[in-house]
Design a protein around this motif. Structure first.
Motif, PDB file in Angstrom:
ATOM      1  N   ALA A 109       4.089  -5.404  10.285  1.00 59.56           N
ATOM      2  CA  ALA A 109       3.073  -5.806   8.697  1.00 59.56           C
ATOM      3  C   ALA A 109       4.812  -5.475   7.333  1.00 59.56           C
ATOM      4  O   ALA A 109       4.891  -6.066   6.461  1.00 59.56           O
ATOM      5  N   ALA A 110       5.622  -4.716   7.377  1.00 57.44           N
ATOM      6  CA  ALA A 110       6.417  -3.784   6.706  1.00 57.44           C
ATOM      7  C   ALA A 110       7.348  -5.887   6.566  1.00 57.44           C
ATOM      8  O   ALA A 110       7.560  -6.059   5.442  1.00 57.44           O
ATOM      9  N   LEU A 111       7.707  -5.704   7.285  1.00 52.95           N
ATOM     10  CA  LEU A 111       8.737  -6.931   7.650  1.00 52.95           C
ATOM     11  C   LEU A 111       8.096  -7.976   7.391  1.00 52.95           C
ATOM     12  O   LEU A 111       8.804  -9.067   6.356  1.00 52.95           O
ATOM     13  N   GLN A 112       7.015  -8.525   7.529  1.00 59.60           N
ATOM     14  CA  GLN A 112       5.979  -9.613   6.815  1.00 59.60           C
ATOM     15  C   GLN A 112       5.877  -9.637   5.447  1.00 59.60           C
ATOM     16  O   GLN A 112       6.163 -10.818   4.832  1.00 59.60           O
ATOM     17  N   ALA A 113       5.793  -8.227   5.139  1.00 61.04           N
ATOM     18  CA  ALA A 113       5.521  -8.134   3.395  1.00 61.04           C
ATOM     19  C   ALA A 113       6.579  -8.319   2.640  1.00 61.04           C
ATOM     20  O   ALA A 113       6.987  -8.925   1.901  1.00 61.04           O
ATOM     21  N   GLN A 114       7.721  -7.789   3.423  1.00 63.68           N
ATOM     22  CA  GLN A 114       9.338  -8.406   2.800  1.00 63.68           C
ATOM     23  C   GLN A 114       9.546  -9.502   2.658  1.00 63.68           C
ATOM     24  O   GLN A 114       9.723  -9.753   1.630  1.00 63.68           O
ATOM     25  N   GLN A 115       9.395 -10.184   3.870  1.00 68.21           N
ATOM     26  CA  GLN A 115       9.299 -12.011   4.019  1.00 68.21           C
ATOM     27  C   GLN A 115       8.998 -12.829   3.051  1.00 68.21           C
ATOM     28  O   GLN A 115       9.645 -13.477   1.600  1.00 68.21           O
ATOM     29  N   VAL A 116       7.517 -11.978   2.406  1.00 68.74           N
ATOM     30  CA  VAL A 116       6.570 -12.396   1.308  1.00 68.74           C
ATOM     31  C   VAL A 116       7.344 -12.614   0.316  1.00 68.74           C
ATOM     32  O   VAL A 116       7.542 -13.121  -0.916  1.00 68.74           O
ATOM     33  N   ALA A 117       7.626 -10.997  -0.225  1.00 76.09           N
ATOM     34  CA  ALA A 117       8.742 -10.694  -1.362  1.00 76.09           C
ATOM     35  C   ALA A 117       9.545 -11.498  -1.779  1.00 76.09           C
ATOM     36  O   ALA A 117       9.805 -11.820  -2.567  1.00 76.09           O
ATOM     37  N   GLU A 118      10.722 -11.719  -0.885  1.00 76.77           N
ATOM     38  CA  GLU A 118      11.463 -12.761  -0.752  1.00 76.77           C
ATOM     39  C   GLU A 118      11.681 -13.782  -1.342  1.00 76.77           C
ATOM     40  O   GLU A 118      12.438 -14.254  -2.252  1.00 76.77           O
ATOM     41  N   GLU A 119      10.513 -13.942  -0.058  1.00 77.10           N
ATOM     42  CA  GLU A 119      10.625 -15.570  -1.169  1.00 77.10           C
ATOM     43  C   GLU A 119       9.953 -16.361  -2.338  1.00 77.10           C
ATOM     44  O   GLU A 119      10.460 -16.535  -2.598  1.00 77.10           O
ATOM     45  N   ALA A 120       9.475 -14.941  -2.730  1.00 71.24           N
ATOM     46  CA  ALA A 120       8.560 -14.906  -4.176  1.00 71.24           C
ATOM     47  C   ALA A 120       9.669 -14.185  -5.651  1.00 71.24           C
ATOM     48  O   ALA A 120      10.309 -15.499  -6.961  1.00 71.24           O
ATOM     49  N   VAL A 121      10.503 -13.493  -4.296  1.00 68.44           N
ATOM     50  CA  VAL A 121      11.446 -13.226  -5.632  1.00 68.44           C
ATOM     51  C   VAL A 121      12.439 -15.093  -5.704  1.00 68.44           C
ATOM     52  O   VAL A 121      12.997 -15.055  -6.880  1.00 68.44           O
ATOM     53  N   LYS A 122      13.251 -15.656  -4.535  1.00 71.37           N
ATOM     54  CA  LYS A 122      13.439 -16.509  -4.361  1.00 71.37           C
ATOM     55  C   LYS A 122      13.024 -18.132  -5.113  1.00 71.37           C
ATOM     56  O   LYS A 122      13.699 -18.325  -5.769  1.00 71.37           O
ATOM     57  N   ALA A 123      11.735 -17.647  -5.122  1.00 70.05           N
ATOM     58  CA  ALA A 123      10.949 -19.216  -6.125  1.00 70.05           C
ATOM     59  C   ALA A 123      11.128 -18.555  -7.915  1.00 70.05           C
ATOM     60  O   ALA A 123      11.040 -19.427  -8.456  1.00 70.05           O
TER      61      ALA A 123
END
Lengths: 205, 378
Positions: A109-123
């Protein structure tokens, strides 16, 4: 006849000796080891109630052994201690498996949330990169700061994952995701105001 | 033969009576009730929040349960008292009391966490609004999002009923806000410094005196008040609201910092239609000798990186885009005001840009209010 009389105390001594019970030392040690292993697997964090119960079982086991040790040798009975140590061992195994599963779930769950956050920051970063570089950059300068900040905050998520503090990693990632979306909206608004793509002269204040 | 049969029947009857008179040492309902106490404690997160208290209950519960499961004396006569049952009943009563206390404590913790989280959200909101009002966001840099993250985490943990962590994050955010206030004071404290304000007032006064002496227009810009004042013959004739650089509240140090310079300048060029993209522009003689002296000193002392330039092209200009809120360091007026100003001032007009003209300026008030809230928190 006299030799038969001698046989009676001897038979009694043999019976008494054979009747004296030994504590199930190995099983107790194994139960103690199982508790330690459960603790090391993170059971006190991920399955605190079950770990507390396991500790309770070990506590009862220790008391039981000490109670039997205090009795006259002929009356000692380690049967209950044996059952408790077997139960502690099997419980510990079950808790270890359950803990590992919970840990894995937390990590996933943490890794998934991390990925979503990284994508949002990248955007958000990509949006900032599209922002004007001339005079109109004033509108997004403050936002750029925030995007840089969000980028560095992603490190905190990784730190929490490295420390296996998955609940903290998840909340950090979720907050970063929300903030990144807020920043993206802000950039969109700023770009809409300055009129993206308008030609601008180079400035040097 | 008959006697033997009667004897056997009587014996059997007696056995049946005796056995049916026996009761279980522990009523099953009591065990179920204790299981339910255990579940209540787990639901109240006692294993995580009150490990010692939960541990004490569980140790006794497991010890008694193992006696129930492993002891032989589970059957007793109805007239016999069961020590095990008494102990279980005692544990049940203590457990009930603990659950009730945990409930109260949980409610208190929830209230405390709620109050902390709401208070820190209010303080963050206040900080944002003050920092936004004085354009101090750049001053705080990445700290803004760092604090935001802590406050958001506090809220998420609170919603997950993890009150301990919610309070912990709120306290960390509290410290972060104190540091932000301290940084703002360090960077912008000059707006509340009596000596500095007196020196700015003296600069403005000299500009007014010059206007009176030379019977000419002169301009004073106050950054804190975001106001441009036009003097003619030493008298204030007009004032216009202005927008500054994106980091305008700071003193200009180098090219690209978004700050608006402070000092005494002159209009060195007037740019009309077709000569500027900003409607009309009055070009200032920034950097002047004083600016260069300050810049060179800052470079020598390492306050400014060697590769940085001093910048230039500071203007008072109109707007190209009415939505633009900030500039790169210039002073911006709406086009109507700019048209009036442009017509009123010739090349050579003195322009004095100061931080503030009164001690009760917007920046000083914002700093004072933030400090007041910090004191209240302490």
């Amino acid at each position: 006849m006299q030799s038969r009389v001698f046989l009676i105390p001897m038979a009694l001594a043999v019976a008494i000796t054979a009747g004296c019970a030994d504590p199930p030392t190995q099983q107790i040690q194994e139960a103690e080891k199982a508790l330690k292993e459960a603790q090391e697997s993170g059971a006190s964090t991920y399955s605190p109630d079950e770990y507390a119960k396991l500790e309770g079982t070990l506590d009862t086991l220790r008391k039981e052994v000490s109670e039997q040790d205090g009795k006259f040798a002929l009356f000692r009975d380690y049967g209950k201690a044996q059952q408790l140590s077997i139960s502690a061992k099997s419980e510990s195994e079950r808790i270890k498996v359950a803990t590992a599963q919970k840990k894995e779930e937390g990590k996933a769950a943490a890794l998934q949330a991390q990925q979503v956050a990284e994508e949002a920051v990248k955007a958000a970063q990509q949006l900032v990169a599209k922002a004007p570089v001339g005079k109109d950059r004033a509108a997004v300068e403050a936002i750029k700061n925030d995007v840089e900040g969000l980028k560095s905050l992603l490190k905190q998520v990784q730190d929490s994952i490295d420390k296996q503090d998955y609940p903290a990693a998840q909340t950090q990632a979720k907050a970063i995701h929300d903030m990144s979306q807020g920043v993206q909206t802000e950039i969109h608004n700023a770009l809409a105001k300055v009129g993206r793509g308008k030609p601008s002269l180079s400035r040097r204040p | 033969m008959l006697l033997d049969r009667v004897n056997r029947t009587l014996t059997s009857a007696l056995c049946v009576v005796c056995l049916s008179g026996c009761v279980q040492a522990v009523p099953p309902d009591l065990l179920t009730a204790l299981e339910s106490i255990d579940q209540d404690m787990i639901a109240l997160r006692a294993p995580e929040t009150e490990p010692e208290e939960y541990g004490a209950f569980v140790r006794q519960w497991i010890a008694l349960k193992s006696r129930v499961e492993l002891d032989d004396d589970v059957i007793r006569w109805p007239w016999e008292t069961s020590e095990l049952e008494n102990e279980l009943r005692g544990l049940y009563l203590r457990g009930e009391r603990t659950v009730s206390q945990l409930h109260d404590r949980q409610a208190n913790r929830q209230r405390a966490a709620q109050s902390k989280v709401e208070s820190i959200e209010d303080r963050l909101h206040l900080m944002r609004s003050h920092v936004g009002s004085i354009d101090g966001r750049i001053v705080l840099g990445e700290r803004v999002v760092q604090t935001d993250l802590l406050v958001k985490q506090a809220r998420i943990f609170f919603e997950q009923k993890d009150y301990q962590r919610a309070i912990q994050r709120a306290e960390e955010a509290d410290q972060a806000l104190m540091h932000q206030t301290a940084l703002l004071n360090q960077e912008l404290g000059r707006y509340a410094d009596g000596k500095r304000i007196a020196s700015w007032q003296a600069m403005a006064q000299q500009t007014m005196d010059w206007s009176r002496t030379h019977q000419s227009p002169a301009i004073v810009v106050s950054k804190a008040e975001r106001e441009l004042i036009l003097y003619k013959n030493g008298r204030k004739v007009l004032s216009y609201p202005v927008r500054l650089g994106f980091n305008g509240i700071r003193e200009k140090q180098f090219q690209g910092d978004g700050a608006t310079p402070e000092g005494r300048y002159r209009v060195i060029d007037k740019r009309g239609p077709g000569q500027t993209q900003f409607y009309r522009a009055l070009v200032l003689d920034y950097p002047n000798a004083e600016d260069r002296r300050r810049f060179d000193l800052a470079k020598k002392t390492g306050h400014i990186a060697l590769g940085k330039g001093i910048g230039g092209l500071i203007e008072i200009h109109g707007v190209e885009n009415e939505y633009a809120q900030q500039t790169l360091g210039c002073v911006m007026l709406d086009n109507r005001s700019m048209a009036a100003l442009f017509e009123s001032v010739p090349v050579g007009t003195p322009i004095t840009i100061v931080g503030a003209l009164t001690g009760q300026n917007a920046v000083a008030l914002a700093l004072s209010e933030l400090a007041h809230h910090n004191r209240q928190e302490i």
